[in-house]
Design an enzyme around this catalytic site. Structure first.
Site, PDB file in Angstrom:
ATOM      1  N   ASN A 186       0.860  -1.189   0.000  1.00  0.00           N
ATOM      2  CA  ASN A 186       0.000   0.000   0.000  1.00  0.00           C
ATOM      3  C   ASN A 186       0.891   1.232   0.000  1.00  0.00           C
ATOM      4  O   ASN A 186       1.434   1.607   1.034  1.00  0.00           O
ATOM      5  CB  ASN A 186      -0.915  -0.014   1.229  1.00  0.00           C
ATOM      6  CG  ASN A 186      -1.782   1.238   1.299  1.00  0.00           C
ATOM      7  OD1 ASN A 186      -1.946   1.956   0.313  1.00  0.00           O
ATOM      8  ND2 ASN A 186      -2.344   1.499   2.465  1.00  0.00           N
ATOM      9  N   TRP A 187       1.043   1.841  -1.171  1.00  0.00           N
ATOM     10  CA  TRP A 187       1.932   3.001  -1.290  1.00  0.00           C
ATOM     11  C   TRP A 187       1.320   4.270  -0.710  1.00  0.00           C
ATOM     12  O   TRP A 187       1.998   5.276  -0.569  1.00  0.00           O
ATOM     13  CB  TRP A 187       2.299   3.220  -2.753  1.00  0.00           C
ATOM     14  CG  TRP A 187       3.249   2.202  -3.300  1.00  0.00           C
ATOM     15  CD1 TRP A 187       3.782   1.142  -2.631  1.00  0.00           C
ATOM     16  CD2 TRP A 187       3.779   2.128  -4.631  1.00  0.00           C
ATOM     17  NE1 TRP A 187       4.609   0.415  -3.447  1.00  0.00           N
ATOM     18  CE2 TRP A 187       4.628   0.992  -4.690  1.00  0.00           C
ATOM     19  CE3 TRP A 187       3.612   2.901  -5.779  1.00  0.00           C
ATOM     20  CZ2 TRP A 187       5.309   0.638  -5.849  1.00  0.00           C
ATOM     21  CZ3 TRP A 187       4.286   2.537  -6.936  1.00  0.00           C
ATOM     22  CH2 TRP A 187       5.128   1.419  -6.969  1.00  0.00           C
ATOM     23  N   HIS A 207      -9.594   1.004   5.265  1.00  0.00           N
ATOM     24  CA  HIS A 207      -8.328   1.296   5.927  1.00  0.00           C
ATOM     25  C   HIS A 207      -8.552   2.329   7.025  1.00  0.00           C
ATOM     26  O   HIS A 207      -9.384   3.233   6.898  1.00  0.00           O
ATOM     27  CB  HIS A 207      -7.312   1.827   4.900  1.00  0.00           C
ATOM     28  CG  HIS A 207      -5.913   1.872   5.411  1.00  0.00           C
ATOM     29  ND1 HIS A 207      -5.462   2.872   6.254  1.00  0.00           N
ATOM     30  CD2 HIS A 207      -4.855   1.043   5.208  1.00  0.00           C
ATOM     31  CE1 HIS A 207      -4.191   2.657   6.538  1.00  0.00           C
ATOM     32  NE2 HIS A 207      -3.805   1.557   5.930  1.00  0.00           N
ATOM     33  N   GLU A 211      -7.045   4.865   7.901  1.00  0.00           N
ATOM     34  CA  GLU A 211      -6.893   6.261   7.479  1.00  0.00           C
ATOM     35  C   GLU A 211      -8.147   6.761   6.784  1.00  0.00           C
ATOM     36  O   GLU A 211      -8.512   7.932   6.914  1.00  0.00           O
ATOM     37  CB  GLU A 211      -5.661   6.392   6.578  1.00  0.00           C
ATOM     38  CG  GLU A 211      -4.367   6.184   7.345  1.00  0.00           C
ATOM     39  CD  GLU A 211      -3.172   5.863   6.472  1.00  0.00           C
ATOM     40  OE1 GLU A 211      -2.084   5.671   7.032  1.00  0.00           O
ATOM     41  OE2 GLU A 211      -3.316   5.792   5.232  1.00  0.00           O
ATOM     42  N   SER A 232       3.480  -1.491  10.654  1.00  0.00           N
ATOM     43  CA  SER A 232       4.932  -1.389  10.838  1.00  0.00           C
ATOM     44  C   SER A 232       5.646  -2.728  10.649  1.00  0.00           C
ATOM     45  O   SER A 232       6.552  -3.091  11.410  1.00  0.00           O
ATOM     46  CB  SER A 232       5.266  -0.805  12.233  1.00  0.00           C
ATOM     47  OG  SER A 232       4.762   0.520  12.353  1.00  0.00           O
ATOM     48  N   GLY A 267       4.873   1.602   4.748  1.00  0.00           N
ATOM     49  CA  GLY A 267       6.135   2.294   4.512  1.00  0.00           C
ATOM     50  C   GLY A 267       7.221   1.433   3.885  1.00  0.00           C
ATOM     51  O   GLY A 267       7.943   1.881   2.982  1.00  0.00           O
TER      52      GLY A 267
END
Length: 245
Positions: free
Chosen positions: A9-10, A92, A94, A206, A228
């Protein structure tokens, strides 16, 4: 046998150079898991073209609750499918936190995505406050129940992403992650026992090369949704190679 899967997931990152670099790196990599890359929408076509001869799928990061109409800036599930997407991320944290997407809206998106032939990757997870209050499983089950009553299990993946571990450097311990994944599988079994045994469950939050192998070694973790670290070719390849075959 359950599908082993790693999804990149960029988010709002990347460029055409990253598309080229990632495809080149994956072309020579050995990975027992299926790989999906979810770039920002402007790069979907370039990524789909570049991956046509590789065993790599392309996914969207979100889709609209509308199929068409006067909704400036929205992207329909059918549009994602038409440009070659096979997957789409939905729910998601976010999107839930920053864009006020609730369980009802996300359930509608899952339906539209599946109707368009996409596999919906449903993201679930609790905040730190909810975990500290002992509500982790209550929150996750509520997020699942909104979707599971009317879903095509053959086009569903569930990603558990504890909100407190996304982009923070904090990671659930393997034991914490496994506990929630096992509970998810058991809860899905109350809707469809056969589907629960086959459902791919991913961990996100993470994930790094240093912790990927032990996370993916857990019985109910079938791969990862990577944020990330998916922007770095070396790190992403190392994570892919850590997934059990």
């Amino acid at each position: 046998m359950r599908q082993s899967l790693v999804i990149a997931n960029w988010k709002l990152n990347g460029n055409l150079k990253l598309v080229d670099d990632m495809v080149s790196a994956l072309a020579s990599a050995r990975c027992s898991a299926d790989v999906v890359i979810c770039p920002p929408a402007p790069y979907l076509a370039a990524l789909e073209t570049a991956t046509q001869r590789l065993n790599i799928e392309v996914g969207g990061q979100n889709c609209s609750v509308y199929s068409n109409g006067a909704y400036t800036g929205e992207i329909a599930a059918e549009m994602l499918a038409e440009v070659g997407c096979k997957y789409v991320l939905l729910g998601h944290s976010e999107r839930r936190a920053l864009f006020a997407e609730d369980d009802t809206l996300i359930a509608k998106k899952v339906q539209l995505a599946q109707q368009a032939g996409l596999t919906a990757v449903l993201c679930v997870g609790e905040t730190l406050q909810q975990r500290e209050a002992g509500k982790t499983l209550d929150v996750v089950k509520a997020q699942l129940s909104a979707v599971l009553n009317d879903v095509d299990f053959n086009r569903l993946v569930v990603a558990y992403e504890p909100v407190w571990a996304i982009g923070t450097g904090e990671t659930a311990t393997p034991e914490q992650a496994q506990e929630v994944h096992a509970a998810i599988r058991q809860y899905v079994a109350t809707f469809n026992t056969d589907a629960a045994s086959k459902l791919a469950l991913l961990y996100g939050g993470s994930v790094k090369p240093e912790n990927a192998e032990i996370l993916f070694a857990q019985d109910d973790i079938d791969g990862g949704l990577i944020g990330g670290a998916s922007l770095n070719t070396d790190q992403f390849l190392a994570i892919c190679s850590a997934v059990k075959g």
